[in-house]
Enzyme design. Structure first.
Site, PDB file in Angstrom:
ATOM      1  N   THR A   1     -14.069   4.718   8.471  1.00  0.00           N
ATOM      2  CA  THR A   1     -14.924   3.720   7.361  1.00  0.00           C
ATOM      3  C   THR A   1     -14.651   2.460   8.116  1.00  0.00           C
ATOM      4  OG1 THR A   1     -12.881   3.141   5.984  1.00  0.00           O
ATOM      5  CG2 THR A   1     -14.220   5.239   5.466  1.00  0.00           C
TER       6      THR A   1
ATOM      7  N   TYR B   1       1.055  -1.058   0.172  1.00  0.00           N
ATOM      8  CA  TYR B   1      -0.095  -0.122   0.153  1.00  0.00           C
ATOM      9  C   TYR B   1       0.993   1.249   0.027  1.00  0.00           C
ATOM     10  CZ  TYR B   1      -3.752   3.122   1.234  1.00  0.00           C
ATOM     11  OH  TYR B   1      -4.472   4.224   1.479  1.00  0.00           O
TER      12      TYR B   1
END
Length: 142
Positions: free
Chosen positions: A81, A46
């Protein structure tokens, strides 16, 4: 990870640049991450994809400048989230209580930030990195 975060951005830029040229300019905003600004353990792929996005943003800004196309990046911090919470306990995966702004960002805050960067209110910015991290980059506030 690289396909989504880096190749996807490249393909998106390649898709919109011709119509932006014909329109006489425009604004592209790449959504990166604090992982594109700081080394974060256990996020190798990532982080690499988001660091690569920085280079893509700056190089594209240079190459499209003569077409009056601005290219910038937004680097959000921890956003509220499901990905920010442990699936079993619901606890935050990254504790935010020691940040300068001790909470997660809302999706609305980050989307408004992206809208600002895309807008004419940010017309003098290109190849810029806009950070919305709640002070993550400062380190823990003691």
């Amino acid at each position: 990870m690289l396909e989504t975060n880096l190749t996807g951005a490249f393909l998106g830029i390649r898709s919109v640049a011709p119509s932006m040229r014909k329109a006489g300019g425009g604004s592209i905003v790449n959504v990166s991450s604090i992982a594109g600004l700081h080394a974060i353990p256990n996020l190798l792929a990532y982080g690499a994809s988001k660091w690569g996005l920085r280079g893509l943003t700056r190089t594209t800004a240079y190459e499209l400048a003569h077409n009056k196309i601005r290219v910038n990046a937004v680097h959000p911090g921890i956003i509220d989230t499901p990905l920010a919470h442990d699936l079993v306990t619901g606890n935050n995966l990254v504790p935010v209580d020691k940040f300068a702004i001790p909470r997660q960002a809302s999706t609305r805050e980050i989307s408004n930030y992206v809208l600002f960067v895309a807008s004419e209110d940010a017309a003098f910015s290109t190849a810029s990195e806009f950070v919305a991290d709640g002070g993550f980059g400062l380190g823990p506030i003691l």
